[in-house]
Design an enzyme around this catalytic site. Structure first.
Site, PDB file in Angstrom:
ATOM      1  N   SER A 130       0.830  -1.214   0.000  1.00 19.33           N
ATOM      2  CA  SER A 130       0.000   0.000   0.000  1.00 19.33           C
ATOM      3  C   SER A 130       0.858   1.256   0.000  1.00 19.33           C
ATOM      4  O   SER A 130       0.607   2.194  -0.771  1.00 19.33           O
ATOM      5  CB  SER A 130      -0.946   0.000   1.204  1.00 19.33           C
ATOM      6  OG  SER A 130      -0.232  -0.055   2.421  1.00 19.33           O
ATOM      7  N   CYS A 247       1.706   0.719  13.613  1.00 19.02           N
ATOM      8  CA  CYS A 247       0.256   0.664  13.851  1.00 19.02           C
ATOM      9  C   CYS A 247       0.002   0.210  15.283  1.00 19.02           C
ATOM     10  O   CYS A 247      -0.921  -0.546  15.558  1.00 19.02           O
ATOM     11  CB  CYS A 247      -0.443  -0.250  12.840  1.00 19.02           C
ATOM     12  SG  CYS A 247       0.146  -1.953  12.834  1.00 19.02           S
TER      13      CYS A 247
END
EC number: 2.1.1.178
Length: 479
Positions: A130, A247
């Site tokens: 991504s 994250c």
């Protein structure tokens, strides 16, 4: 949205109470974690502009809400989600957008902040792709990206996503990221280290993400992160920009790792504040200028982003102990290069001086020029794009080259109907009512290249790679 039960270890909740600023509500944190994650996409501006994409999908009735830190990013709501998965839409199959969580668009936004235009970039932990594809779009497919992935099983997925998005400026490697500081010292203008972490921010996507969580594992992970960041910092040129992201939500894997780098290298490290990255960024701003995004702030995954600049050179790390081996490619120049270029142009494949021709036996490849100085210093899993295989009658053009290089307005372009395009993705030959005139056909749908094919009589012979062929319901609604 419906709530879903998230597993929270007691020690984790205690740690979050200590880490969360007093301006944020702990009850809102718990509530946000229990809500399912909003879907989001990023438009691939290598293939289509934001305005043209919005016009293209307007008839579908999709509800798109702009993501404030990414001009081409949108939260998406669809009434037809159950009838047609987002990944089976024509626009996804042709690489017009990437399904990407909104907060994971933040690191690349930070990397290119303040009009930063790096020419050679490393994405140190790149899969599934991504952020690599987002970087490539910001670079306009120019310069070069070294996309590294330590997990062998994820390299294939990384390459598949790069190919689908039409990216030509990337080299793939498969290493522990701790080798790069020694192997490629001060070689990169910008580096993204989206570090492996404890994943505390992903509970909205995976309610059981914290099943194996422990404070001790956080400390072990942070030790690895420090080593990766140290390697990345050595691989960064003086004046270059490094973005460190995770994250996860604890301070040990986030602020503490960045502060360790500052303590270790002092004035060589400058923290670049991110408070002006987008409107309301200050709501997640730490005293150091980092973004510590708790999920309730922007209704997204939890995330951490730090941006820093390397102010001066560092003493070199010990030389790596491995041998790279002989490079199996040779540059293709002169008359041979001209012949390949003319043959490719004749079927609609175009490139510029950013890509150079190389050859390995009967294979012809295009390598990003900006990566060539790294040849011999590191072993590549895959470099650039495979353009063609030569044979007695000419060249067999490769699918990934077509997706990356084809000009959809070329004279040999043949636009399919939606039903024909779906047949193409199923690996079936096409029988158009009016066959194309040329024998070599650039198959398109929505003015996007789907592949190069041969016309045989009244049919177009399918050349879609077998490993990409799709089954089940696709975008016309037929199975």
């Amino acid at each position: 949205m419906a709530q879903h039960a998230v597993y929270f270890p007691d020690a984790f909740l205690t740690q979050m109470r200590e880490a969360m600023p007093s301006t944020l509500s702990f009850d809102e944190f718990i509530s946000a974690c229990q809500r399912p994650l909003r879907r989001s996409i990023r438009i691939n501006t290598l293939k289509i502009s934001v305005a043209d994409f919005l016009a293209l999908i307007a008839p579908y009735g999709w509800s798109l809400t702009p993501i404030p830190w990414c001009h081409e990013g949108f939260w998406i709501e669809r009434d037809d989600e159950e009838a047609l998965p987002l990944g089976s839409t024509a626009e996804h199959l042709s690489g017009l957008f990437y399904i990407q969580e909104a907060s994971s668009m933040l690191p690349v936004a930070a990397l290119f902040a303040d009009d930063n235009h790096p020419q050679r970039v490393m994405d140190m932990a790149a899969a599934p792709g991504s952020k690599t594809t987002q970087i490539a779009a910001r670079m306009g497919n120019r310069g070069a990206i070294l996309a590294n992935e330590f997990s062998a099983s994820r390299v294939k997925v990384l390459h598949a996503n790069i190919s689908r998005c039409g990216i030509a400026n990337t080299a793939l490697t498969h290493f522990d990221g701790r080798v790069f500081g020694a192997a490629l010292p001060e070689m990169f203008d910008a580096i993204l280290l989206d570090a492996p972490c404890s994943g505390e921010g992903v509970v909205r996507k995976d309610p059981d993400a914290l099943k194996n969580w422990s404070p001790e594992s956080n400390l072990d992970i942070a030790a690895t992160q420090r080593e990766l960041l140290d390697s990345a910092f050595h691989a960064l040129r003086p004046g270059g920009t490094l973005v460190y992201s995770t994250c996860t939500l604890n301070r040990q894997e986030n602020e503490a790792v960045c502060l360790w780098l500052k303590e270790t290298y002092a004035d060589a490290v400058e923290f670049l504040p991110l408070g002006d990255l987008f409107p309301d960024a200050d709501r997640a701003l730490t005293p150091e200028g980092f973004l510590h995004v708790f999920p309730q702030i922007y209704d997204c995954e939890g995330f951490f982003v730090a941006r820093l600049r390397k102010m001066s050179s560092l003493p070199a790390m010990p030389a790596p102990g491995y041998k790279v081996g002989a490079f199996p490619f040779t540059p293709l120049k002169g008359r041979e290069a001209l012949h390949v270029t003319q043959a490719a142009n004749a079927v609609g494949l175009l490139w510029d001086e950013n890509l150079h021709l190389w050859q390995r036996e009967k294979e012809v490849w295009l390598f990003p020029a900006e990566i060539e100085s790294l040849i011999g210093k590191v072993r590549f899993s895959r470099l650039g794009i495979k353009l063609a295989e030569s044979h007695n009658k000419g060249y067999r053009w490769q699918h990934e080259a077509t997706i990356a290089l084809a000009c959809p307005t070329h004279a040999h372009a043949f636009e399919l109907s939606a039903q024909e395009a779906e047949e193409w993705y199923r690996g079936r030959d096409i029988y158009p009512q009016t066959p194309p005139a040329a024998d070599d056909v650039l198959v398109t749908f929505q003015r996007q290249p789907l592949g190069l094919a041969k016309r045989i009589g009244s049919r177009i012979k399918n050349s879609y790679p077998r490993e990409l062929v799709r089954d089940g319901k696709l975008f016309t609604g037929n199975s």
